[in-house]
Design an enzyme around this catalytic site. Sequence first.
Site, PDB file in Angstrom:
ATOM      1  N   CYS A  78     -90.726 -35.287  25.907  1.00 16.41           N
ATOM      2  CA  CYS A  78     -91.306 -36.633  25.879  1.00 16.41           C
ATOM      3  C   CYS A  78     -92.334 -36.810  27.000  1.00 16.41           C
ATOM      4  O   CYS A  78     -93.366 -36.149  26.955  1.00 16.41           O
ATOM      5  CB  CYS A  78     -90.221 -37.700  25.888  1.00 16.41           C
ATOM      6  N   HIS A 163     -86.229 -36.416  22.570  1.00 16.62           N
ATOM      7  CA  HIS A 163     -85.245 -36.289  23.659  1.00 16.62           C
ATOM      8  C   HIS A 163     -84.044 -35.436  23.215  1.00 16.62           C
ATOM      9  O   HIS A 163     -83.019 -35.997  22.796  1.00 16.62           O
ATOM     10  CB  HIS A 163     -84.744 -37.682  24.063  1.00 16.62           C
ATOM     11  N   GLU A 165     -81.865 -34.145  24.913  1.00 11.60           N
ATOM     12  CA  GLU A 165     -80.697 -34.367  25.778  1.00 11.60           C
ATOM     13  C   GLU A 165     -79.876 -35.585  25.350  1.00 11.60           C
ATOM     14  O   GLU A 165     -78.813 -35.833  25.903  1.00 11.60           O
ATOM     15  CB  GLU A 165     -81.152 -34.499  27.242  1.00 11.60           C
TER      16      GLU A 165
END
Length: 186
Positions: A78, A163, A165
């Site tokens: 990002c 993202h 994560e």
Amino acid sequence: MTIGVLAVQGGFAAHAKHLASVGATAVEVRTPGYFKGLDGLILPGGESTTITMGIESAGLAGPIKDHHAAGKPILGTCAGMIVADRDHLGLIDITTKRNAFGRQLASFEDDIEIDRIADGPVRAVFIRAPWVESTGDGVEVLATVRDHPVAVTEGTVTAVSFHPELTDDDRIHGWFAGECSGAGER
Ligand code: GLN
């Protein structure tokens, strides 16, 4: 294996859990001294202007470029994709468009197929995400959304607009750890 996560601003903490689950040790990188012994580096999401200023004020641009020049992998996610681009750190030959998906689509999720990530689509979380506006000759597009590249790679640098994560899927971190494990031989 030790993978640094740039901890200037933004979503660095969530990467550590994923790195641990794929067998890597995560280190939050705040000063140039942390680069010693890193096998790879993640540039996380957040706010690219703030991260860029933080990199400058902490004197981290040189160490990041040295890490890259040493052939050690980098993953930008990002805002980290923006920070890595031609107009910022120049780690990968792309230009990016910030907040590219527009107001209505400021945040959304999509199941996307990503080249090099096996076993089906990845659930990708986009939060005020950039897309890749242009790519140099050496850049390979790994995934697109609405005809715009959202995952790209060139040499040892990979950048994704979303993202990885923020879901329970460890495959991108696992793939990146695999790239980092070969880095010592380069
Ligand atoms: N919109 C942010 C920027 O332009 C990136 C958002 C994110 O990292 N989730 O820097």
